[in-house]
Design a protein around this motif. Structure first.
Motif, PDB file in Angstrom:
ATOM      1  N   ALA A  95       0.857  -1.118  -0.043  1.00  0.00           N
ATOM      2  CA  ALA A  95      -0.092   0.022  -0.129  1.00  0.00           C
ATOM      3  C   ALA A  95       0.875   1.317   0.050  1.00  0.00           C
ATOM      4  CB  ALA A  95      -0.886  -0.046   1.365  1.00  0.00           C
ATOM      5  N   TYR A  96       1.829   1.167   1.022  1.00  0.00           N
ATOM      6  CA  TYR A  96       2.771   2.446   0.980  1.00  0.00           C
ATOM      7  C   TYR A  96       3.743   2.623  -0.399  1.00  0.00           C
ATOM      8  CZ  TYR A  96       0.941   3.610   5.537  1.00  0.00           C
ATOM      9  OH  TYR A  96       0.342   4.266   6.437  1.00  0.00           O
ATOM     10  N   ILE A 119       6.082   0.278   6.547  1.00  0.00           N
ATOM     11  CA  ILE A 119       6.200   1.460   6.026  1.00  0.00           C
ATOM     12  C   ILE A 119       7.519   1.701   5.632  1.00  0.00           C
ATOM     13  CG2 ILE A 119       5.837   3.997   6.612  1.00  0.00           C
ATOM     14  CD1 ILE A 119       3.685   3.031   8.230  1.00  0.00           C
ATOM     15  N   LEU A 120       8.616   1.626   6.412  1.00  0.00           N
ATOM     16  CA  LEU A 120       9.952   2.093   6.108  1.00  0.00           C
ATOM     17  C   LEU A 120      10.639   1.224   4.961  1.00  0.00           C
ATOM     18  CD1 LEU A 120      11.781   2.157   9.603  1.00  0.00           C
ATOM     19  CD2 LEU A 120      11.256   4.005   7.920  1.00  0.00           C
ATOM     20  N   ARG A 121      10.104  -0.075   4.742  1.00  0.00           N
ATOM     21  CA  ARG A 121      10.407  -0.960   3.680  1.00  0.00           C
ATOM     22  C   ARG A 121      10.273  -0.054   2.349  1.00  0.00           C
ATOM     23  NH1 ARG A 121       8.583  -7.002   5.398  1.00  0.00           N
ATOM     24  NH2 ARG A 121      10.573  -7.552   6.646  1.00  0.00           N
ATOM     25  N   ALA A 122       8.789   0.335   2.132  1.00  0.00           N
ATOM     26  CA  ALA A 122       8.176   1.058   1.212  1.00  0.00           C
ATOM     27  C   ALA A 122       8.828   2.377   0.900  1.00  0.00           C
ATOM     28  CB  ALA A 122       6.662   1.098   1.364  1.00  0.00           C
ATOM     29  N   LYS A 126      12.259   4.325  -2.590  1.00  0.00           N
ATOM     30  CA  LYS A 126      12.092   5.648  -3.155  1.00  0.00           C
ATOM     31  C   LYS A 126      13.281   6.644  -2.696  1.00  0.00           C
ATOM     32  CE  LYS A 126       9.059   9.889  -4.067  1.00  0.00           C
ATOM     33  NZ  LYS A 126       7.793  10.270  -3.680  1.00  0.00           N
ATOM     34  N   HIS A 127      13.571   6.590  -1.369  1.00  0.00           N
ATOM     35  CA  HIS A 127      14.516   7.593  -0.692  1.00  0.00           C
ATOM     36  C   HIS A 127      15.952   6.960  -0.389  1.00  0.00           C
ATOM     37  CE1 HIS A 127      11.519  10.742  -0.326  1.00  0.00           C
ATOM     38  NE2 HIS A 127      10.619   9.724   0.166  1.00  0.00           N
ATOM     39  N   GLY A 128      15.931   5.450  -0.295  1.00  0.00           N
ATOM     40  CA  GLY A 128      17.297   4.910   0.237  1.00  0.00           C
ATOM     41  C   GLY A 128      17.223   5.014   1.743  1.00  0.00           C
ATOM     42  N   PRO A 129      18.290   4.737   2.419  1.00  0.00           N
ATOM     43  CA  PRO A 129      18.169   4.462   3.891  1.00  0.00           C
ATOM     44  C   PRO A 129      17.951   5.842   4.432  1.00  0.00           C
ATOM     45  CG  PRO A 129      20.095   3.287   2.985  1.00  0.00           C
ATOM     46  CD  PRO A 129      19.473   3.797   1.719  1.00  0.00           C
ATOM     47  N   VAL A 130      17.142   5.800   5.507  1.00  0.00           N
ATOM     48  CA  VAL A 130      16.679   7.219   5.993  1.00  0.00           C
ATOM     49  C   VAL A 130      17.067   7.357   7.453  1.00  0.00           C
ATOM     50  CG1 VAL A 130      14.689   7.017   4.359  1.00  0.00           C
ATOM     51  CG2 VAL A 130      14.336   6.207   6.740  1.00  0.00           C
ATOM     52  N   VAL A 222      14.248  11.779   6.612  1.00  0.00           N
ATOM     53  CA  VAL A 222      14.302  11.324   7.797  1.00  0.00           C
ATOM     54  C   VAL A 222      12.748  11.281   7.994  1.00  0.00           C
ATOM     55  CG1 VAL A 222      13.919  13.473   8.973  1.00  0.00           C
ATOM     56  CG2 VAL A 222      14.551  11.836  10.431  1.00  0.00           C
ATOM     57  N   TYR A 223      12.632  10.133   8.934  1.00  0.00           N
ATOM     58  CA  TYR A 223      11.160   9.551   9.267  1.00  0.00           C
ATOM     59  C   TYR A 223      10.868   9.648  10.898  1.00  0.00           C
ATOM     60  CZ  TYR A 223       6.906   6.508   9.082  1.00  0.00           C
ATOM     61  OH  TYR A 223       5.764   6.063   9.386  1.00  0.00           O
ATOM     62  N   LEU A 224       9.622  10.293  11.190  1.00  0.00           N
ATOM     63  CA  LEU A 224       9.431  10.451  12.679  1.00  0.00           C
ATOM     64  C   LEU A 224       8.288   9.309  12.985  1.00  0.00           C
ATOM     65  CD1 LEU A 224       9.202  11.964  15.304  1.00  0.00           C
ATOM     66  CD2 LEU A 224       7.745  13.630  14.164  1.00  0.00           C
ATOM     67  N   SER A 225       8.726   8.476  13.997  1.00  0.00           N
ATOM     68  CA  SER A 225       7.953   7.534  14.579  1.00  0.00           C
ATOM     69  C   SER A 225       7.636   7.978  15.986  1.00  0.00           C
ATOM     70  CB  SER A 225       8.658   5.840  14.295  1.00  0.00           C
ATOM     71  OG  SER A 225       7.470   4.937  14.659  1.00  0.00           O
ATOM     72  N   PHE A 226       6.364   8.028  16.451  1.00  0.00           N
ATOM     73  CA  PHE A 226       6.235   8.446  17.594  1.00  0.00           C
ATOM     74  C   PHE A 226       5.049   7.343  18.231  1.00  0.00           C
ATOM     75  CE2 PHE A 226       6.158  12.593  20.186  1.00  0.00           C
ATOM     76  CZ  PHE A 226       5.409  11.981  21.368  1.00  0.00           C
ATOM     77  N   ASP A 227       5.617   6.704  19.340  1.00  0.00           N
ATOM     78  CA  ASP A 227       4.825   5.760  20.030  1.00  0.00           C
ATOM     79  C   ASP A 227       4.312   6.383  21.228  1.00  0.00           C
ATOM     80  OD1 ASP A 227       3.949   3.532  21.858  1.00  0.00           O
ATOM     81  OD2 ASP A 227       5.407   2.134  20.960  1.00  0.00           O
TER      82      ASP A 227
END
Length: 303
Positions: A95-96, A119-122, A126-130, A222-227
């Protein structure tokens, strides 16, 4: 339309079936079969949307006016397989991955923390390692849980092993409580992560910390993951694995607002469990943190 009526979309935004023409898309992933203690995060996206109805367009604290420059809509939920975790992970990744054909930034309503791996896999296709800013009571770097390699507690170990993260640009904030060994927080540090435990955040504003975080993650994607369990259960009781001594809701806002200027390619708010959120406060906080994420995305202007 009264705020308590109408379609239950995130912040009462338009509902869309395609990301075409969008700059930002809110998406729900109603998954909880990767959780290890309390279930219920499958109801997280619906509850966050319900509690988001009071959010207004302009951020009076920061001046951010996200809707003045960005086209934003709610793309609904990913149709996961509620009986099969690995199949759900596949469905989420697909989906992503479909979003990669569009210049759209996804902001995700979880769902347990397993969802960040697909989500990171998807996105890395596009962006490479983030780079990663990860707020959580836990490091989520277990090698396995009950013999299973993919769970909400092993997400970021798998992400490292799969080459999804630029480890020198990974920051974890808010980790605390107990471990199974004295080195439970060390694995990520050994990979190059920077770790700021909850105790290091007690009794202070996190605005200075976020200046250091911005320097660490730099200009790259960069990706922001907030638990939500990164926040103390006094403010956010509705979660599956609560831990005392956590961040305050104000510190949570400081963290997200401190991401302004970064090249954010996406973000998520995970682990809201409505069965343990009788007041709705946890989902309301989650909705506001997602709004704050929207306010710091590239292209947002201030008024």
């Amino acid at each position: 339309m009264p705020r308590f009526a109408g379609l239950a979309t995130m912040m009462r935004l338009p509902s869309a079936t395609s990301p075409e023409g969008l700059d930002v898309a809110f998406m729900g992933v109603p998954l909880d079969i990767g959780a290890s203690l309390r279930a219920g995060t499958r109801f997280g996206p619906r509850s966050i949307r319900a509690e988001s109805v009071m959010i207004r367009p302009y951020n009076m604290a920061t001046g951010a006016a996200p809707f003045d420059t960005l086209q934003v809509a709610d793309l609904g939920d990913v149709a996961i397989n509620t009986f099969n975790l690995l199949d759900s992970v596949r469905i989420i990744e697909e989906a992503y991955t479909r979003l990669n054909a569009f210049p759209v930034i996804p902001l995700t309503l979880g769902g347990d923390h397993t969802i960040t791996l697909p989500i990171l896999r998807a996105l890395t296709k596009k962006h490479g390692p983030v780079g990663l800013i990860h707020v959580d009571a836990h490091t989520d770097t277990n090698d396995d849980m009950f013999g299973e390699k993919i769970t909400h507690g092993s997400t970021f170990r798998r992400a490292v092993e799969e080459g999804l993260l630029d480890c020198k640009r990974v920051v974890q904030i808010g980790q605390r409580a107990q471990g199974y060994t004295s080195g439970d927080f060390q694995w990520g540090v050994d990979q190059g992560f920077r770790l700021f435990t909850a105790e290091q955040c007690w009794y202070k504003s996190l605005t200075p910390l976020m200046a250091d975080v911005r320097a660490i993650v730099g200009d790259g994607p960069v990706y922001l993951s907030f638990d939500i369990d990164g926040i103390d259960p006094a403010w956010a009781p509705g979660t599956g694995t609560p831990e005392v001594g956590g961040l305050t809701s104000i510190q949570g806002l400081e963290i997200v607002r401190g991401c302004k200027g970064l090249n954010l390619i996406g973000g998520d708010l995970v682990e809201v469990s409505p069965p343990y959120d009788l007041s709705g406060n946890t989902a309301q906080l989650g909705a506001n943190l997602l709004y704050e994420m929207l306010c710091v995305l590239p292209g947002v202007q201030s008024r």
